[in-house]
Design a protein around this motif. Sequence first.
Motif, PDB file in Angstrom:
ATOM      1  N   LEU A   6       0.817  -1.210   0.000  1.00 20.33           N
ATOM      2  CA  LEU A   6       0.000   0.000   0.000  1.00 20.33           C
ATOM      3  C   LEU A   6       0.849   1.258   0.000  1.00 20.33           C
ATOM      4  O   LEU A   6       1.982   1.252   0.483  1.00 20.33           O
ATOM      5  CB  LEU A   6      -0.901  -0.001   1.242  1.00 20.33           C
ATOM      6  CG  LEU A   6      -1.797  -1.227   1.414  1.00 20.33           C
ATOM      7  CD1 LEU A   6      -2.442  -1.227   2.787  1.00 20.33           C
ATOM      8  CD2 LEU A   6      -2.850  -1.271   0.326  1.00 20.33           C
ATOM      9  N   CYS A  11      -2.440   5.099   3.137  1.00 16.50           N
ATOM     10  CA  CYS A  11      -2.930   4.171   4.150  1.00 16.50           C
ATOM     11  C   CYS A  11      -2.791   4.751   5.559  1.00 16.50           C
ATOM     12  O   CYS A  11      -3.700   4.621   6.378  1.00 16.50           O
ATOM     13  CB  CYS A  11      -2.214   2.837   4.049  1.00 16.50           C
ATOM     14  SG  CYS A  11      -2.910   1.602   5.149  1.00 16.50           S
ATOM     15  N   CYS A 123      -0.168  -4.936   3.888  1.00 18.87           N
ATOM     16  CA  CYS A 123      -1.271  -5.480   4.661  1.00 18.87           C
ATOM     17  C   CYS A 123      -1.495  -6.908   4.191  1.00 18.87           C
ATOM     18  O   CYS A 123      -1.680  -7.151   2.998  1.00 18.87           O
ATOM     19  CB  CYS A 123      -2.548  -4.660   4.473  1.00 18.87           C
ATOM     20  SG  CYS A 123      -3.939  -5.326   5.409  1.00 18.87           S
ATOM     21  N   GLU A 147      -9.975  -6.110  -0.534  1.00 12.17           N
ATOM     22  CA  GLU A 147      -9.576  -5.398  -1.756  1.00 12.17           C
ATOM     23  C   GLU A 147     -10.606  -4.326  -2.115  1.00 12.17           C
ATOM     24  O   GLU A 147     -10.249  -3.190  -2.404  1.00 12.17           O
ATOM     25  CB  GLU A 147      -9.396  -6.382  -2.906  1.00 12.17           C
ATOM     26  CG  GLU A 147      -8.808  -5.726  -4.136  1.00 12.17           C
ATOM     27  CD  GLU A 147      -8.272  -6.735  -5.137  1.00 12.17           C
ATOM     28  OE1 GLU A 147      -7.756  -6.262  -6.168  1.00 12.17           O
ATOM     29  OE2 GLU A 147      -8.343  -7.951  -4.899  1.00 12.17           O
ATOM     30  N   PHE A 150     -10.466  -1.389   0.517  1.00 14.48           N
ATOM     31  CA  PHE A 150      -9.372  -0.463   0.245  1.00 14.48           C
ATOM     32  C   PHE A 150      -9.711   0.441  -0.941  1.00 14.48           C
ATOM     33  O   PHE A 150      -9.490   1.650  -0.887  1.00 14.48           O
ATOM     34  CB  PHE A 150      -8.069  -1.210  -0.039  1.00 14.48           C
ATOM     35  CG  PHE A 150      -7.418  -1.829   1.170  1.00 14.48           C
ATOM     36  CD1 PHE A 150      -7.760  -1.469   2.455  1.00 14.48           C
ATOM     37  CD2 PHE A 150      -6.443  -2.784   1.012  1.00 14.48           C
ATOM     38  CE1 PHE A 150      -7.153  -2.034   3.561  1.00 14.48           C
ATOM     39  CE2 PHE A 150      -5.815  -3.374   2.106  1.00 14.48           C
ATOM     40  CZ  PHE A 150      -6.182  -2.999   3.385  1.00 14.48           C
ATOM     41  N   ILE A 155      -7.751   3.936  -0.499  1.00 16.36           N
ATOM     42  CA  ILE A 155      -6.404   3.572  -0.036  1.00 16.36           C
ATOM     43  C   ILE A 155      -5.641   3.039  -1.244  1.00 16.36           C
ATOM     44  O   ILE A 155      -5.999   2.013  -1.810  1.00 16.36           O
ATOM     45  CB  ILE A 155      -6.467   2.528   1.092  1.00 16.36           C
ATOM     46  CG1 ILE A 155      -7.201   3.128   2.302  1.00 16.36           C
ATOM     47  CG2 ILE A 155      -5.061   2.058   1.472  1.00 16.36           C
ATOM     48  CD1 ILE A 155      -7.499   2.135   3.400  1.00 16.36           C
ATOM     49  N   ARG A 157      -2.734   1.539  -3.690  1.00 14.02           N
ATOM     50  CA  ARG A 157      -1.728   0.486  -3.688  1.00 14.02           C
ATOM     51  C   ARG A 157      -0.484   0.983  -4.401  1.00 14.02           C
ATOM     52  O   ARG A 157      -0.571   1.795  -5.315  1.00 14.02           O
ATOM     53  CB  ARG A 157      -2.273  -0.755  -4.387  1.00 14.02           C
ATOM     54  CG  ARG A 157      -3.409  -1.382  -3.595  1.00 14.02           C
ATOM     55  CD  ARG A 157      -4.078  -2.481  -4.330  1.00 14.02           C
ATOM     56  NE  ARG A 157      -3.245  -3.695  -4.296  1.00 14.02           N
ATOM     57  CZ  ARG A 157      -3.685  -4.874  -4.669  1.00 14.02           C
ATOM     58  NH1 ARG A 157      -4.913  -5.026  -5.098  1.00 14.02           N
ATOM     59  NH2 ARG A 157      -2.896  -5.927  -4.625  1.00 14.02           N
TER      60      ARG A 157
END
Length: 159
Positions: A6, A11, A123, A147, A150, A155, A157
Motif C-alpha cells: 500500500l 494508508c 497489509c 480489496e 481499500f 487507499i 496500492r
Amino acid sequence: MNMFTLSAKSCMSHLLLKETFDQFSFIEGEITTFNKFTLDGFLYKDFFDKKPERSYSYWRELRDFCFNIIKGKRTPLNFKIILSLAPEHFGDFLKEHQIQTFSPDDITGLYLNFHYDGTILQCITGISMRTFTMDKSLEKEWDAYVEGFFRKAGIEREK
C-alpha cells in the motif's frame, strides 16, 4: 491470505487520521520510534465498573494514542498493527457474502495485518477458525472484501 503493498501516505492517513478502520477490533500492535511500544488490544474486564461484553478494544479507542507515538518529523523505524473485523459483524459478513457453511461462532478472526518496515507498508489478510476446514470460501470472500474495502476507501496500492 492476500498481501497488499500500500501507499504508506494514503494508508497511514486512513489508519491514523480518519475513521476508516474504527469499527475493527484492535488485536495487537508494535511501534518502534525512539522506543519500542508494544500494545495489547485485549480488554482487562476487571478494570471496568461495567464489564464490557467484547474481548478487544476497538481501533477507534487506540487510534489517537498510536498517532501520538508515530507523529513527528521522522517516520517510525517499523510497526505492525493487527486488526480484525469485530466479532459482532461476523454474522453480517457471512450473510452479505452468502456463506452458509460457517456460523459466526466458527470464526476466531478476520484479520488485517499491517506491517511497515521503514520503507514499505504491507497489509496481509488472514482468517482464523475454531476448527480445521478445507473450505476456503470464507478466506476468498475476506480477501475480495478487503480489496474492495481499500478501493472504496481510496487507499492506494503501490505500483
